[in-house]
Design an enzyme around this catalytic site. Sequence first.
Site, PDB file in Angstrom:
ATOM      1  N   GLY A 131      -3.755   3.813  22.309  1.00 26.93           N
ATOM      2  CA  GLY A 131      -3.956   3.510  20.878  1.00 26.93           C
ATOM      3  C   GLY A 131      -5.418   3.293  20.561  1.00 26.93           C
ATOM      4  CE  LYS A 202       1.023   6.279  25.454  1.00 28.10           C
ATOM      5  NZ  LYS A 202       1.637   5.014  25.039  1.00 28.10           N
TER       6      LYS A 202
END
Length: 433
Positions: A131, A202
Amino acid sequence: MGVKLGILGLGTVGTGTVQLIQDCAGRHPLLQDVEIYRVGVRSPDKPRAVKLPTSVFTTDLAGIVTDPQVDIVVEVIGGLEPARSLILKAIEHGKHVVTANKAVISRFGDEIFTAANQAGVYVMLEAAVGGGIPVIQPLKQSLSVNRIHAVTGIVNGTTNYILTRMQTEGSSFDDVLADAQRLGYAEADPTADVDGLDAADKIAILASLAFAGRIKLQDVYCEGIRQVSKTDITYADKLGFVIKLLAIAKTVNPPPISPSGYLSVRVHPTLVPKAHPLASINGVYNAILIEGEPIQQGMFFGPGAGAGPTASAVSSDILHLVAALKSSTATPNPLLTCAHQDYCQIAPIEELVTRFYARFLTKDQPGVIGKLGTCFGKYGVSLESVVQTGFQGELAEIVVVTHDVREGDFRQALAEIRTLETVDSIPSLLRVL
Ligand code: HSE
């Protein structure tokens, strides 16, 4: 003239990005050069949290990525398709791309970066991992002179929130998940988060950057947190650990210097010593620990999701591109591009050398611990601790923590232990950092 953005999608991240760009006072002055030229949405008449002229909205997303006026395409629709095709089409039409889409990059990075390199455009993805935490540019630029040995992250906020609450409240996985869904911390379909798939996307991206090679997502070993029980959290606590869902990419000895080294890349619940820097990362927060030479250790911590933090990452990528567009050089900036072509070789999970935690339910008879020890000894598994503290009904509960062992050897010992008449079951098996 401003640099023209074509934004695909106006959900949480798209809205946050538009808000940040529109509220540019006190931020980097280059933001003032950004023009929100087109925004592609499904329903142009839907009420929006941002004010934009109606002429900016369109339902024709393909029209945005082929529009000669658009300089940068910002893909924030998520999902695999049409996101992948739109990114490729944007590249084909000479657009730089900013994306927050870890699922597309982890699966189609090869295709996308090859196309981008051929077209001489950049694909930027700071928002795809962590993020608002800057970790992509640090890996590509600030830490790029280091030889990285390991990237270890808590990269999924939903699972960290669930495990933190299980730890602090002594609640079960199912109860916390249901409550997290009610409170909006977990999706109605929590599969991608709780089964570790989001974290696998990720770590594939982080490993690719850290070790300068491409990663096949199917080579990433992945276990989620559904099987983590409050019993294990309690035992782990007594033994000096917390349980975290870790995403790990690590060189397998000897550390390779060549780009396509031998790596272990995996996602699984892990017993983390309480003194380890990742043990205190709680709730929805993310953190990524990078270990290398000469940096030794560097940890990046912050909000792993949310409109504002993710918009911060998307907008910083936009600024990098604005700066690149305004510079005069015709050669691509090697710190912004993705130049590696080779695939990293990933070690099978059986070759992993790690400590293990295992919980056994056995008959409460003399000699049971001895038999476990004999089986472990036969396969070269050395035990660090053996605890028998509780009972589940008639059955004794025995918890074992091993020294470092090859996973394949440990599993062979377990297979033999399962055949012992005195062993009822092995409800838990977790790796220890
Ligand atoms: N679903 C992710 C998480 C956030 O729970 O961390 C977006 O990457």
